[in-house]
Design an enzyme around this catalytic site. Structure first.
Site, PDB file in Angstrom:
ATOM      1  CB  SER A   1      14.523  37.028  22.534  1.00 22.14           C
ATOM      2  OG  SER A   1      15.420  36.618  23.532  1.00 22.14           O
TER       3      SER A   1
ATOM      4  CG  ASP B   1       2.721  41.033  33.121  1.00 14.21           C
ATOM      5  OD1 ASP B   1       1.815  41.099  32.269  1.00 14.21           O
ATOM      6  OD2 ASP B   1       3.291  39.974  33.431  1.00 14.21           O
TER       7      ASP B   1
ATOM      8  CE  LYS C   1      15.600  32.803  21.342  1.00 13.21           C
ATOM      9  NZ  LYS C   1      15.983  33.244  22.702  1.00 13.21           N
TER      10      LYS C   1
END
Length: 450
Positions: A292, A303, A317
């Site tokens: 999460s 990224d 998740k």
């Protein structure tokens, strides 16, 4: 005659079906009312004909729990007890062992032990099953009952029986309860490198990470060589704090987006100007227990080519739960959105794949212990963006670089191989951090790419 409680339940059911509608929804509502009538028929039959008298509130709560359990593993109703437990997890302390547990087919399963707690020091691992407490079998009982038995006054002892995959016999452990102080952030300096360990994303975690960076600088009297952000076995927590932690290492750019039920229901979160780490090399450590909020941070820094992600594929998740208060003491925890990394990736099921996969060789059981992830949970949400099956299977591939045994490492004084490998990598990255990170990650993962 129906009880006042029963009449209230009917009224609540009716109110829940009164949102603004159109003619196109009329048939659906009629079907819903028919289903509610059927529910009330069953409710009345159980109340009148069950072999023992049953409390109305127990029946209603069971119905609510069953309804939410049919959606996904993370939506649930929080009664007064659950609500208080949630508050304890985010802002309090308690007497216990320092374990996060769940229930699977009637058995109590360990999600993760919290570092520097009795459970962690005793060597309890994620994926272990707790079968007995003080010699009494707990299989088939409720999770609340098991948690109640494990919590207690600091200084008192209890015995746990653990079943672990790869071990022929159960493991008996005697632990002494302590006051578990829920401190989400810890830091230390190793080899001139700042190591920041986040155990959960609770209130003020982002501010605590910024304070940890300042404290590391102060303890050294200068900037460190770089930072290791340890998110291993971190089950997540508050979305806002995940954004705040990511922002501490980013100068600009998107951190995460969450997308709800409708096409236009999109919310994006961006970094504010100012990188607290001043562009120094960063490695993020993750494992199968990183979930999460941990995955939001790892995905954002990966990224944006700000950090190398190292370790093992994370939990997977990729959903957002919203707390919807129902009263002063009860609430509905409902999955309301999916989140996506800056490049548009959904980590649901697949998780965050590390740039450099590093197994925990210092754990003698790491090869035999099954990995427990979101994709193993019943009724988990399906990833809307198709994930290559090879990604999900990559953990099974052996890397010839990592051939040392736990015993070999212990002789060399290495107790945490993943952290040791990260520290050595930071030293190599220090001369040209940006170029080295981009080269290690490759050019395929660019912000904006799908």
């Amino acid at each position: 005659m129906k009880s006042t409680f029963l009449q209230g339940a009917v009224a609540l059911g009716a109110l829940a079906l009164i949102p603004a509608t159109t003619a196109a929804l009329a048939d659906g509502e009629a079907s819903s009312y028919k289903a509610l009538d059927e529910f009330m028929d069953v409710f009345q039959k159980v109340r009148s004909d069950y072999v023992e008298k049953v409390d109305d509130e127990k029946l209603i709560k069971g119905a609510i729990d069953g309804m939410l359990a049919s959606l996904d593993p993370h939506s649930s109703f929080l009664d007064a007890r659950d609500f208080q437990n949630l508050r304890t997890q985010t802002e309090g302390s308690y007497g216990g062992l320092g374990l996060s547990v769940t229930q699977e087919d009637g058995a109590v399963k360990v999600i993760a032990p919290t570092q520097d707690t009795p459970a962690w020091r005793a060597g309890i691992k994620a994926g272990d099953y707790i079968t007995h407490i003080d010699g009494q079998l707990i299989y088939g009982g409720t999770l609340d009952e098991a948690v109640d038995k494990m919590r207690g006054a600091a200084g008192t002892s209890l015995k746990l029986t653990i079943v672990r995959a790869g071990r022929d016999k159960p493991i008996d452990l005697t632990l002494t309860r302590e006051i578990i102080q829920l401190k989400p952030v810890k830091w230390e300096v190793k080899n001139n490198i700042g190591v920041i360990n986040i155990v959960s994303f609770s209130a003020n975690t982002g501010a605590d990470v910024r304070q940890a960076i300042r404290s590391i600088d102060k303890s050294l009297g200068h900037k460190p060589t770089g930072y290791v952000l340890d998110l291993r076995s971190n089950p997540g927590g508050l979305l806002d704090e995940a954004v705040s932690v990511s922002d501490a290492f980013l100068e600009r750019g998107e951190i995460v987006s969450q997308r709800g039920r409708t096409k236009g229901d999109v919310e994006r979160y961006y970094a504010k100007a100012g990188d607290d780490a001043k562009g120094l090399p960063v490695i993020v450590l993750v494992d199968a227990g990183s979930a999460s909020a941990s995955e939001i941070v790892a995905g954002a820094l990966q990224d944006q080519h700000r950090a190398l992600v190292m370790g093992e594929r994370s939990f997977g998740k990729g959903s957002v739960q919203t707390m919807l208060p129902l009263s002063n003491t009860t609430a509905l925890k409902l999955t309301t959105a999916r989140y996506y990394t800056p490049s548009g990736r959904s980590v649901q099921e697949g998780g965050i794949q590390p740039d450099i996969r590093v197994p925990q060789l210092s754990d003698p059981d790491y090869k035999n212990r099954p990995k427990y992830r979101e994709s193993d949970l019943r009724r988990h949400l399906i990833n809307e963006i198709k994930t290559d099956d090879k990604v999900l299977e990559e953990d099974a591939k052996d890397d010839p670089r990592f051939a040392m045994s736990a015993e070999d490492l212990k002789k060399k004084g290495v107790e945490d191989f993943q952290l040791d490998y990260a520290l050595r990598t930071i030293t190599r990255l220090a001369s040209t951090p940006g170029a080295a990170i981009a080269q290690a990650q490759g050019v395929a993962r660019k912000p904006g790419a799908k």
